[in-house]
Design a protein around this motif. Structure first.
Motif, PDB file in Angstrom:
ATOM      1  N   ASP A   1       1.012  10.930  15.677  1.00 42.57           N
ATOM      2  CA  ASP A   1       2.389  10.684  16.123  1.00 42.57           C
ATOM      3  C   ASP A   1       2.475   9.647  17.231  1.00 42.57           C
ATOM      4  O   ASP A   1       3.502   9.550  17.919  1.00 42.57           O
ATOM      5  N   LEU A   2       1.426   8.860  17.393  1.00 44.25           N
ATOM      6  CA  LEU A   2       1.430   7.852  18.462  1.00 44.25           C
ATOM      7  C   LEU A   2       2.512   6.798  18.259  1.00 44.25           C
ATOM      8  O   LEU A   2       3.075   6.271  19.218  1.00 44.25           O
ATOM      9  N   MET A   3       2.823   6.491  16.995  1.00 48.93           N
ATOM     10  CA  MET A   3       3.786   5.436  16.664  1.00 48.93           C
ATOM     11  C   MET A   3       4.895   6.018  15.790  1.00 48.93           C
ATOM     12  O   MET A   3       4.715   7.091  15.204  1.00 48.93           O
ATOM     13  N   PRO A   4       6.021   5.314  15.662  1.00 42.07           N
ATOM     14  CA  PRO A   4       7.126   5.817  14.847  1.00 42.07           C
ATOM     15  C   PRO A   4       6.729   5.941  13.369  1.00 42.07           C
ATOM     16  O   PRO A   4       6.350   4.960  12.734  1.00 42.07           O
ATOM     17  N   PHE A   5       6.799   7.154  12.846  1.00 40.12           N
ATOM     18  CA  PHE A   5       6.392   7.455  11.461  1.00 40.12           C
ATOM     19  C   PHE A   5       7.364   6.837  10.462  1.00 40.12           C
ATOM     20  O   PHE A   5       8.563   6.975  10.582  1.00 40.12           O
ATOM     21  N   ALA A   6       6.802   6.109   9.466  1.00 43.38           N
ATOM     22  CA  ALA A   6       7.643   5.466   8.454  1.00 43.38           C
ATOM     23  C   ALA A   6       7.433   6.042   7.061  1.00 43.38           C
ATOM     24  O   ALA A   6       8.250   5.831   6.161  1.00 43.38           O
ATOM     25  N   GLY A   7       6.332   6.780   6.859  1.00 45.25           N
ATOM     26  CA  GLY A   7       6.059   7.341   5.546  1.00 45.25           C
ATOM     27  C   GLY A   7       4.573   7.549   5.355  1.00 45.25           C
ATOM     28  O   GLY A   7       3.750   7.118   6.173  1.00 45.25           O
ATOM     29  N   ALA A   8       4.231   8.231   4.275  1.00 47.07           N
ATOM     30  CA  ALA A   8       2.818   8.498   3.971  1.00 47.07           C
ATOM     31  C   ALA A   8       2.628   8.475   2.465  1.00 47.07           C
ATOM     32  O   ALA A   8       3.545   8.791   1.702  1.00 47.07           O
ATOM     33  N   THR A   9       1.398   8.123   2.063  1.00 51.85           N
ATOM     34  CA  THR A   9       1.066   8.009   0.650  1.00 51.85           C
ATOM     35  C   THR A   9      -0.297   8.633   0.397  1.00 51.85           C
ATOM     36  O   THR A   9      -1.221   8.457   1.191  1.00 51.85           O
ATOM     37  N   ARG A  10      -0.413   9.337  -0.726  1.00 51.49           N
ATOM     38  CA  ARG A  10      -1.695   9.922  -1.140  1.00 51.49           C
ATOM     39  C   ARG A  10      -2.232   9.087  -2.294  1.00 51.49           C
ATOM     40  O   ARG A  10      -1.586   8.974  -3.344  1.00 51.49           O
TER      41      ARG A  10
ATOM     42  N   GLN B   1       0.815  -1.214   0.000  1.00 52.38           N
ATOM     43  CA  GLN B   1       0.000   0.000   0.000  1.00 52.38           C
ATOM     44  C   GLN B   1       0.848   1.264   0.000  1.00 52.38           C
ATOM     45  O   GLN B   1       0.467   2.269  -0.596  1.00 52.38           O
ATOM     46  N   ILE B   2       1.998   1.213   0.649  1.00 49.47           N
ATOM     47  CA  ILE B   2       2.825   2.417   0.734  1.00 49.47           C
ATOM     48  C   ILE B   2       3.329   2.837  -0.646  1.00 49.47           C
ATOM     49  O   ILE B   2       3.659   4.001  -0.869  1.00 49.47           O
ATOM     50  N   ASN B   3       3.352   1.904  -1.592  1.00 56.07           N
ATOM     51  CA  ASN B   3       3.792   2.206  -2.951  1.00 56.07           C
ATOM     52  C   ASN B   3       2.629   2.361  -3.925  1.00 56.07           C
ATOM     53  O   ASN B   3       2.836   2.425  -5.138  1.00 56.07           O
ATOM     54  N   ALA B   4       1.402   2.434  -3.390  1.00 48.80           N
ATOM     55  CA  ALA B   4       0.224   2.469  -4.262  1.00 48.80           C
ATOM     56  C   ALA B   4      -0.145   3.881  -4.706  1.00 48.80           C
ATOM     57  O   ALA B   4      -1.019   4.049  -5.545  1.00 48.80           O
ATOM     58  N   GLY B   5       0.474   4.879  -4.145  1.00 44.97           N
ATOM     59  CA  GLY B   5       0.141   6.257  -4.511  1.00 44.97           C
ATOM     60  C   GLY B   5       1.379   7.135  -4.518  1.00 44.97           C
ATOM     61  O   GLY B   5       2.507   6.651  -4.633  1.00 44.97           O
ATOM     62  N   ARG B   6       1.169   8.416  -4.358  1.00 46.52           N
ATOM     63  CA  ARG B   6       2.286   9.358  -4.355  1.00 46.52           C
ATOM     64  C   ARG B   6       2.743   9.594  -2.930  1.00 46.52           C
ATOM     65  O   ARG B   6       1.943   9.909  -2.042  1.00 46.52           O
ATOM     66  N   ARG B   7       4.038   9.446  -2.699  1.00 46.72           N
ATOM     67  CA  ARG B   7       4.581   9.658  -1.365  1.00 46.72           C
ATOM     68  C   ARG B   7       4.469  11.138  -0.970  1.00 46.72           C
ATOM     69  O   ARG B   7       4.695  12.031  -1.795  1.00 46.72           O
ATOM     70  N   VAL B   8       4.128  11.365   0.292  1.00 43.99           N
ATOM     71  CA  VAL B   8       4.070  12.720   0.835  1.00 43.99           C
ATOM     72  C   VAL B   8       4.807  12.739   2.161  1.00 43.99           C
ATOM     73  O   VAL B   8       4.967  11.717   2.818  1.00 43.99           O
ATOM     74  N   THR B   9       5.241  13.929   2.558  1.00 47.38           N
ATOM     75  CA  THR B   9       5.966  14.053   3.819  1.00 47.38           C
ATOM     76  C   THR B   9       4.977  14.218   4.970  1.00 47.38           C
ATOM     77  O   THR B   9       3.779  14.436   4.774  1.00 47.38           O
TER      78      THR B   9
END
Length: 355
Positions: free
Chosen positions: A344-353, A292-300
């Motif tokens: 921010d409850l858990m360690p952030f690894a990335g985000a996808t739109r 899923q993390i590679n299913a869209g455009r990565r965002v910060t």
């Protein structure tokens, strides 16, 4: 001659008895301890239990994502295998029809006084080998040659299909073995977490379950209430209709139980909730977090908008849907239902739109 006397057995007493008793007590003390604890597990504080349980849940979820991926691949292999078997059956029926036609030709020639090579083919236990005989092509007529060519081609196609089916069957068995391994890992981690939680009082368990979450009071809302809540909380508007629909679906599932391997409609694991939410909005997503993390455009982290997928931990083993106002909706673990939580409850690894 000296008389043989039976040696007298010495009773355990005096110093010897005291020594034996001392050793026995020392052994008992080593095994259990004089204070009753010995090698028993030390009493953990609720905070220590929570830390251990959180780690077990994280490890179980990583295994769950691998289980979900293996299941997806096993299901695909099973579908391909079924399709190959169906195609093989159709080809075999065509082969039977073609060989019956050859038999009719041979029967007609036999009645006319000739015994055509096609008849020999129809009766052969190994027709492909027989067809390799170069003399056959020289003796067969045009009509027979065409019929024989069809049979030969169908034999070749059937063998190719059988070979492909064997490959798929091997793949399926490998995926099924991986499913069993990951299932064993997940169930083992969850059982250990339950054992640790059972050592706490009901109140302590409730406090642990609520830590980092929003409590049961926010665990169930309708889709219309979800939209109202977004406005009341002052959250940024969803950027488009699809993101809004996915968010509304996630809100409507607040309070649904976490079940590993589940993707709705009544229970979810983390990636299953995300997949179901966006399916309701008409967007097809992969089954696992690491796909899923590679299913869209990565965002910060600073670019997050409602509807974005937020991933956690170094192995990308957890995901939630960002709903604005610094909050996500996610399926946490078996001790907590689908709920709102701080982003921010858990360690952030990335985000996808994805919408």
């Amino acid at each position: 001659m000296a008389a043989h006397r039976k040696p007298r057995q010495r009773s355990i007493g005096g110093h010897t008895a005291r020594t034996a008793a001392t050793l026995a007590l020392a052994g008992a003390a080593t095994a259990t301890g004089f204070d009753g604890t010995g090698h028993a597990e030390p009493q953990l504080t609720p905070a220590q239990v929570k830390a251990k349980v959180d780690k077990l849940y994280q490890e179980a979820e990583a295994a769950t994502e691998k289980y979900d991926g293996a299941k997806e691949q096993a299901d695909s292999a099973q579908r391909r295998l079924n399709a190959l078997r169906d195609e093989t059956a159709r080809k075999q029926q065509k082969l039977k029809t073609a060989r019956d036609a050859l038999g009719s030709i041979a029967a007609a020639q036999y009645r006319e006084g000739g015994f055509a090579p096609a008849w020999q083919l129809a009766l052969s236990g190994d027709p492909d080998r027989y067809l390799d005989d170069a003399a056959f092509a020289e003796r067969a007529g045009d009509r027979e040659s065409a019929a024989v060519s069809r049979v030969r081609e169908q034999l070749r196609e059937i063998e190719q299909l059988r070979g492909a089916a064997r490959v798929e069957l091997t793949s399926l068995r490998s995926r099924q073995a991986e499913l069993r391994r990951q299932k064993k890992t997940v169930t083992g981690k969850l059982a250990e977490a339950r054992r640790l939680l059972a050592r706490l009082t009901p109140r302590e368990r409730t406090e642990i379950a609520g830590a980092g979450g929003t409590g049961p009071g926010r665990a169930s809302r309708s889709a219309s209430d979800a939209r109202d809540a977004l406005e009341q909380a002052g959250s940024a508007s969803a950027p488009n209709a699809r993101a809004a629909e996915a968010i509304a679906y996630a809100y409507a599932k607040l309070g649904s139980p976490y079940v590993w391997g589940a993707a709705g409609p009544n229970a979810f694991d983390c990636s299953g909730l995300v997949q179901a939410a966006y399916r309701s909005a008409g967007i097809s997503l992969p089954r696992t977090t690491y796909a899923q993390i590679n299913a869209g455009r990565r965002v910060t982290r600073s670019e997050l908008r409602p509807g974005d997928l937020v991933f956690y931990y170094s192995g990308v083993s957890h995901v939630g849907i960002y709903v604005g106002d610094g909050q996500i909706i996610h399926a946490p673990n078996p001790s907590a239902p689908v709920r709102l939580a701080p982003v921010d409850l858990m360690p952030f690894a990335g985000a996808t739109r994805v919408a």
